[in-house]
Structure formats: structure tokens, C-alpha cells
Design an enzyme around this catalytic site. Structure first.
Site: not given
Ligand code: NAD
Length: 296
Positions: A169, A244, A65-66, A94
Site C-alpha cells: 500500500k 501520512k 480507521l485513520p 493504511t
Molecule cells: P475518515 O477520517 O473519513 O474515516 C475514519 C473514521 O474512523 C471516522 O469516521 C472516525 O470517526 C472513525 N474513528 C476514529 N477513531 C475511532 C474509534 N476509536 N472508534 C470508532 N471510530 C473511530 O478516513 P477515510 O478516508 O475513511 O480513511 C480511512 C483509512 O483508509 C485511512 O487509513 C486512509 O489512509 C485509508 N484510505 C483512504 C482512502 C480514501 O480515498 N479516503 C483510500 C484508500 C485508503
């Protein structure tokens, strides 16, 4: 093979859930986005109509999740009491260490095992199953989580007690944010000095300026491997999420009396980029910001 409830099928979670299904696990997948759930179904997951339904039969719950507020809300409202007793809960998002520790403590009080297991590697690694996991939690929880995480990654490392995964992280991402800014400014200077950018890449990727930001995530389109730069800086790791993480690192540094001038500078630049309207673009769009093109 296990029954897994997977919540959060975005840029990262989509590929991760697909890899668990590919490994033979029964993955019940939920996201607020119906499109994301449909993609997970195409990748072999069973669609769930709600988070509670996704975890109802799960021996293992994975969340991606975000931010901390989403993780707190989902566990409090949808996982605790809905997932079977004794389930292993793995949060790969994260988030701030305080939220990670609070959620894990509430989970333990309710008889669950829980680890924080944030990832490094980006969407290419999430899709390929080559993420690096940094895991915080008790030894028995880590031992239970390791084989599940191994189906989504190339490295699963026990960082320490609950919260230690998040600590590792934010230190890693502070380094990443700073090296991305430095890589962007080096390419812009190289261009102004008349260098061909592919040639500069060939040199610096094999010289002491090399970093992951350059060789795995080059911010220049058409240079190095395919990256979000080649897709107009869409998808990937949103600049708002990098901001963030930098805020989390700066806040943690203040609490620990640590000096982080490079991290603070990167944080100020990502804040300015977000203010300019580019927070939704990949974090390598820093090169557009430094070139005066943000928000266009
Ligand atoms: P994203 O915004 O693409 O995905 C998050 C998903 O969570 C979305 O699809 C959203 O609809 C869903 N969501 C939010 N609230 C929800 C709820 N209550 N119930 C169900 N689903 C819900 O984000 P991301 O890029 O996939 O990143 C996710 C996490 O991973 C973050 O914490 C980010 O910091 C971390 N991260 C991302 C990357 C990257 O390259 N994108 C790399 C490492 C870590």
C-alpha cells in the site's frame, strides 16, 4: 452469511460496511461519529453503541480507521477479549508496518486470525464495491478473509506475510502522490500555454502521460469523470492522509536503504500544502497549492 463487527464508518468505511450489508451479512456498525452510524443504519447495518458491542457476536471484525495509533487503541481496548474466540480480524486501514505486525501478533497470541488488508480505489470504489485489496497474513487467514473482501472489491491479492499488505500500500501510494503532483503541474502548465484543459485531458488521457490520477481522479473541475475537484475538493482522500502515507513510505525507504527522491519531493509538497491549511481538502487540491491558492 456472517455476523460482522465494523468499526470506522468514514469516507471509506461507510461504503464498505454498506456493501457487506448489501451482500447479506449481518453488519454491526460503530463509529465515534453518530452521523456516520446513522448513515450506516440507513444502508442496512445494525447500529452499535460502542466498538465492544459491535464486535461482541462477530465471527469477523473489519476496521477502517485513520492511522496506526487508532488501530492499536481500538484492538487493544475494544476488540481483544470482546470479539469471540477464533474470530477473523481484518484491518483495512493504511498504517505503518510495525503497528500492523504488532497488532496481528497480539491477535494471534489471543487465538484470533488476523490480516492487514489496506485498499486502493478511493471513495467511489468503496461505494461501488470495486476496491483493490492487498492482503498480508498467513494462508489460512487470507483464505478466510478473501470471500468477505470480495464483497467490497474487484480484486483481492495476497501480498505475503503479515505486514506485506501495508508494504504494498505505501509503495502504491507513494506512486499515487507523485503522479498526482505531476498531473497537477501538467494541467497548470497546459493552462499557462493557452491549451483548453478538456482538450488537454482528451489528448493526455489517451497518450503516454495517462495515469489513474488523471483519468479516474482528475484534479481539474469539470474535466474527466466526476471527482472531488467538482465538489470544491471536499470529501475524497484527505491531503493529510496522503501526507501520512508518504511519511510512512519515506520512513520505510530510510529503513530499507532505498532511494525515493520523487516520493520525498511529493512528501515535502504535501507537508507544505498541509502547513498552508489545506490538509483537510482532498489530495487533488495539490493543484490549488501549486497555483498559489492554498488556504483560501
Ligand atoms: P475518515 O477520517 O473519513 O474515516 C475514519 C473514521 O474512523 C471516522 O469516521 C472516525 O470517526 C472513525 N474513528 C476514529 N477513531 C475511532 C474509534 N476509536 N472508534 C470508532 N471510530 C473511530 O478516513 P477515510 O478516508 O475513511 O480513511 C480511512 C483509512 O483508509 C485511512 O487509513 C486512509 O489512509 C485509508 N484510505 C483512504 C482512502 C480514501 O480515498 N479516503 C483510500 C484508500 C485508503
Amino acid at each position: 452469511m456472517a455476523t460482522i463487527g465494523f468499526i470506522g464508518l468514514g469516507n471509506m468505511g461507510g461504503g464498505m460496511a454498506a456493501n457487506l450489508a448489501k451482500a447479506g451479512h449481518a453488519v454491526h456498525a460503530f463509529d465515534l461519529s453518530a452521523d456516520a452510524v446513522a448513515r450506516a443504519q440507513d444502508a442496512g447495518c445494525t447500529p452499535a453503541a460502542s466498538a465492544r458491542e459491535a464486535v461482541a457476536q462477530a465471527k469477523i471484525v473489519v476496521t477502517m480507521l485513520p492511522a496506526g495509533r487508532h488501530v492499536r487503541a481500538v484492538y487493544e481496548a475494544d476488540v481483544f477479549g470482546a470479539a469471540p474466540d477464533g474470530a477473523l480480524l481484518i484491518d483495512c486501514s493504511t498504517i505503518d508496518g510495525a503497528s500492523a505486525i504488532a497488532v496481528a501478533s497480539a491477535a494471534t497470541d489471543r487465538g484470533y486470525l488476523m490480516v492487514d488488508a489496506p485498499v486502493s480505489g478511493g471513495i467511489a470504489a468503496a461505494n461501488a464495491g470495486t476496491l483493490t485489496f492487498m492482503v498480508g497474513g498467513a494462508a489460512d487467514a487470507f483464505a478466510a478473509a478473501e470471500p468477505i473482501l470480495a464483497a467490497m472489491g474487484k480484486a483481492v491479492i495476497h501480498a505475503g506475510a503479515v505486514g506485506a499488505g501495508q508494504a504494498a500500500k505505501i509503495c502504491n501510494n507513494m506512486l499515487l502522490g507523485a503522479t498526482m503532483v505531476a498531473t497537477c503541474e501538467a494541467f497548470l502548465l497546459a493552462e499557462k500555454l493557452g491549451l483548453d484543459l478538456a482538450t488537454f485531458y482528451a489528448i493526455s488521457s489517451q497518450a503516454s502521460g495517462q495515469s489513474w490520477s488523471m483519468t479516474s481522479y482528475c484534479p481539474v473541475p469539470g474535466v474527466g469523470p466526476e471527482t472531488p475537484a467538482d465538489r470544491g475538493y471536499e470529501g475524497g482522500f484527505a491531503s493529510a492522509l496522503m501526507l501520512k502515507d508518504l511519511k510512512l513510505a519515506i520512513e520505510a525507504a530510510q529503513g530499507a536503504d532505498a532511494s525515493v527522491p520523487m516520493g520525498a519531493t511529493a512528501g515535502a509538497l504535501y507537508q507544505a500544502l498541509a502547513n498552508a491549511g489545506d490538509g483537510g481538502r482532498d489530495f487533488s487540491a495539490m493543484i490549488r497549492f501549486l497555483d498559489g491558492k492554498a488556504g483560501r
